[in-house]
Design an enzyme around this catalytic site. Structure first.
Site, mmCIF file in Angstrom:
data_model
loop_
_atom_site.group_PDB
_atom_site.id
_atom_site.type_symbol
_atom_site.label_atom_id
_atom_site.label_comp_id
_atom_site.label_asym_id
_atom_site.label_seq_id
_atom_site.Cartn_x
_atom_site.Cartn_y
_atom_site.Cartn_z
ATOM 1 N N GLU A 159 -4.120 2.233 6.145
ATOM 2 C CA GLU A 159 -3.124 2.699 5.184
ATOM 3 C C GLU A 159 -3.470 4.148 4.854
ATOM 4 O O GLU A 159 -4.454 4.423 4.174
ATOM 5 C CB GLU A 159 -3.155 1.801 3.946
ATOM 6 C CG GLU A 159 -1.992 1.949 3.028
ATOM 7 C CD GLU A 159 -0.626 1.689 3.656
ATOM 8 O OE1 GLU A 159 0.362 2.121 3.053
ATOM 9 O OE2 GLU A 159 -0.525 1.085 4.741
ATOM 10 N N GLU B 252 4.005 11.884 4.491
ATOM 11 C CA GLU B 252 2.781 11.806 5.301
ATOM 12 C C GLU B 252 3.080 11.992 6.794
ATOM 13 O O GLU B 252 2.223 12.487 7.532
ATOM 14 C CB GLU B 252 2.068 10.481 5.023
ATOM 15 C CG GLU B 252 1.437 10.467 3.627
ATOM 16 C CD GLU B 252 1.278 9.089 2.999
ATOM 17 O OE1 GLU B 252 0.921 9.033 1.805
ATOM 18 O OE2 GLU B 252 1.534 8.073 3.675
ATOM 19 N N ASP C 285 1.689 -0.096 -0.569
ATOM 20 C CA ASP C 285 0.563 -0.880 -0.041
ATOM 21 C C ASP C 285 0.973 -2.348 0.152
ATOM 22 O O ASP C 285 0.561 -3.008 1.109
ATOM 23 C CB ASP C 285 -0.633 -0.827 -1.000
ATOM 24 C CG ASP C 285 -1.041 0.603 -1.327
ATOM 25 O OD1 ASP C 285 -0.906 1.462 -0.455
ATOM 26 O OD2 ASP C 285 -1.485 0.847 -2.465
#
EC number: 2.7.1.146
Length: 450
Positions: A260, A290, A433
């Site tokens: 992650e 990201e 998450d």
């Protein structure tokens, strides 16, 4: 569809999120403890980290005046005592990607959840759910203890303090009356050297192969907490080498590895994490910002800038395909507010329908957690099924069809689905998450069927 027979290992980062709900009296008392001119002067200096109480008060007042969320690192470990004396916490809950994922999977009651963090003080251990196990070595043998019993006295404690504020609150700074224009939160995130060492401790490291035999998959996270240099002469390279050894040890036992990823502001550190870790894993979870960060490191600056500026699905797909090829892992999982995406190579054994079901499990699990605040049992998952897909669902599907007509995607399987979006969530922290954990769990399940 919950794969209850699977076992997962999760490492390395877990911390306490301590919530403070600010009211007028608390804010005023904080300011009154200092000379208002000194507070104003410190606001002008704009401290970028918190080393003493006046730094905290100055940045808090600055945030409240703007009414915009902010996060500032706390670098002085001794300030823990000041915060604990000064504030009453509404709630302490488990934070950190590895911690959140472990508790979510334990709530689903899968066969085994083994969580590992190099620091386990009692206050942290007690926030994990019953059923989460922790590896310990006793009399030279590996054992798995309930994590609440495995704590170590004297281990450093990482607390991120979250100060929530409401629109309309008023307070005085000297002669000035300030009204908070918007609701939001101010996060003071612990960044001491003692808690920024992401590693498997020496007692456990020789037993990683044995741990690997116990699990089907491993989820690693927390690399963003590393420092480039440490006072004892070690550096990020040292810890990344050790982290790579951990991954290789698990891979030798046929354990699938998911990382992650998280935003890293330091470009050099970001590059080290990307090049040292991602090529060795099977699956990577990121958001669209990201994607741009990784592309920038890989030399695709123009495409990275386009994603940052325009945020088009077509550019994110192209960027994802480049990342997959450049770093050569198995599958990329992208989570955003309005859509989820898998990108994998054409030879992946899962069909596009199975990949879509895996993503749907991830967004449904996150919707259940956002609705309830926690996953306490497998039936909680069903709450997520009642949450509708977001209002931009048709737009997402249309943009995906357009992207397919423009991009060369013959060598890939690309699956995009809209997210389920809770209108008034009980909780928002860690939903990305949660999506990643749910998607990876079901991805493993479908792989096993093949």
């Amino acid at each position: 569809m919950i794969p209850e027979h699977l076992s997962i290992y999760t490492a390395y980062n877990a911390n306490i999120d301590a919530i403070v709900k600010l009211n007028q009296e608390t804010i005023q008392n904080l300011i009154n403890a200092f000379d208002p001119d000194e507070v104003k002067r410190r606001i002008e200096e704009y401290p970028r980290e918190i080393n003493e109480p006046i730094d905290f008060v100055a940045r808090l007042v600055h945030t409240l005046k703007l009414g915009k969320p902010a996060a500032v690192p706390l670098v002085n470990e001794k300030m823990n005592e000041w915060f604990d004396k000064t504030f009453r916490y509404e709630e302490e809950r488990l934070g950190g990607q590895a911690g959140i994922i472990a508790n979510t999977l334990a709530g689903l009651k899968i066969r085994k959840v083994i969580a590992y963090t190099p620091f386990l003080p009692k206050r942290l251990a007690e926030l994990f759910k019953k059923g989460v196990l922790y590896p310990v070595v006793e009399n030279g043998e590996l054992q798995f203890k309930p994590i609440q019993e495995a704590y170590r006295e004297g281990d450093p404690l990482k607390i991120n303090r979250i100060f929530e504020f409401r629109k309309g609150l008023k307070f005085k700074l000297g002669d000035e009356t300030i009204e908070i224009p918007n609701s939001g939160r101010f996060i003071v995130s612990a960044r001491f050297e003692s808690i920024s060492r992401i590693e498997t401790r020496e007692d456990i490291k020789p037993f990683l192969g044995e741990i690997g035999k116990e699990v089907d998959g491993a989820i690693f996270s927390g690399y963003q907490g590393l420092r480039t240099k440490y006072s004892d002469g070690k550096d990020a390279n040292y810890y990344l080498r050790r982290a790579k050894e951990d991954i290789i040890e698990f891979k030798e036992k046929d354990v699938k590895i998911h990382v992650e990823f998280a935003s890293v502001q330091d470009r050099k550190l970001r590059k080290k994490i990307i090049t040292n870790i991602l090529p060795f894993v099977d699956s990577v979870g990121i958001d669209e910002a990201e994607i741009a960060q990784i592309l920038s490191v890989l030399g695709y600056r123009e495409l990275a800038d386009r994603i940052f500026t325009y945020n088009r699905l077509e550019d994110s797909i192209l960027g994802g395909m480049i990342i997959l090829d450049e770093l050569n892992f198995e599958i990329l999982q992208v989570h955003t507010t309005y859509y989820l995406m898998y990108i994998t190579h054409r030879d992946n054994p899962l069909s596009e329908e199975e990949l879509a079901k895996s993503l749907e499990f991830g967004t449904t699990l996150a919707a259940a957690r956002a609705s309830l605040g926690d996953i306490r049992g497998p039936d909680d998952y069903k709450v997520g099924l009642k949450v509708p897909f977001n209002e931009r669902s048709e737009y997402v599907k249309l943009r995906f069809e357009e992207a397919k007509s423009r991009l060369r995607m013959r060598e890939y399987k690309v699956v995009v689905i809209p997210t389920r979006l809770v209108q008034n969530p009980v909780l928002t922290v860690g939903l990305g998450d949660t999506i990643s954990a749910g998607a990876f769990l079901t991805y493993l399940e479908f792989l096993k069927r093949h």
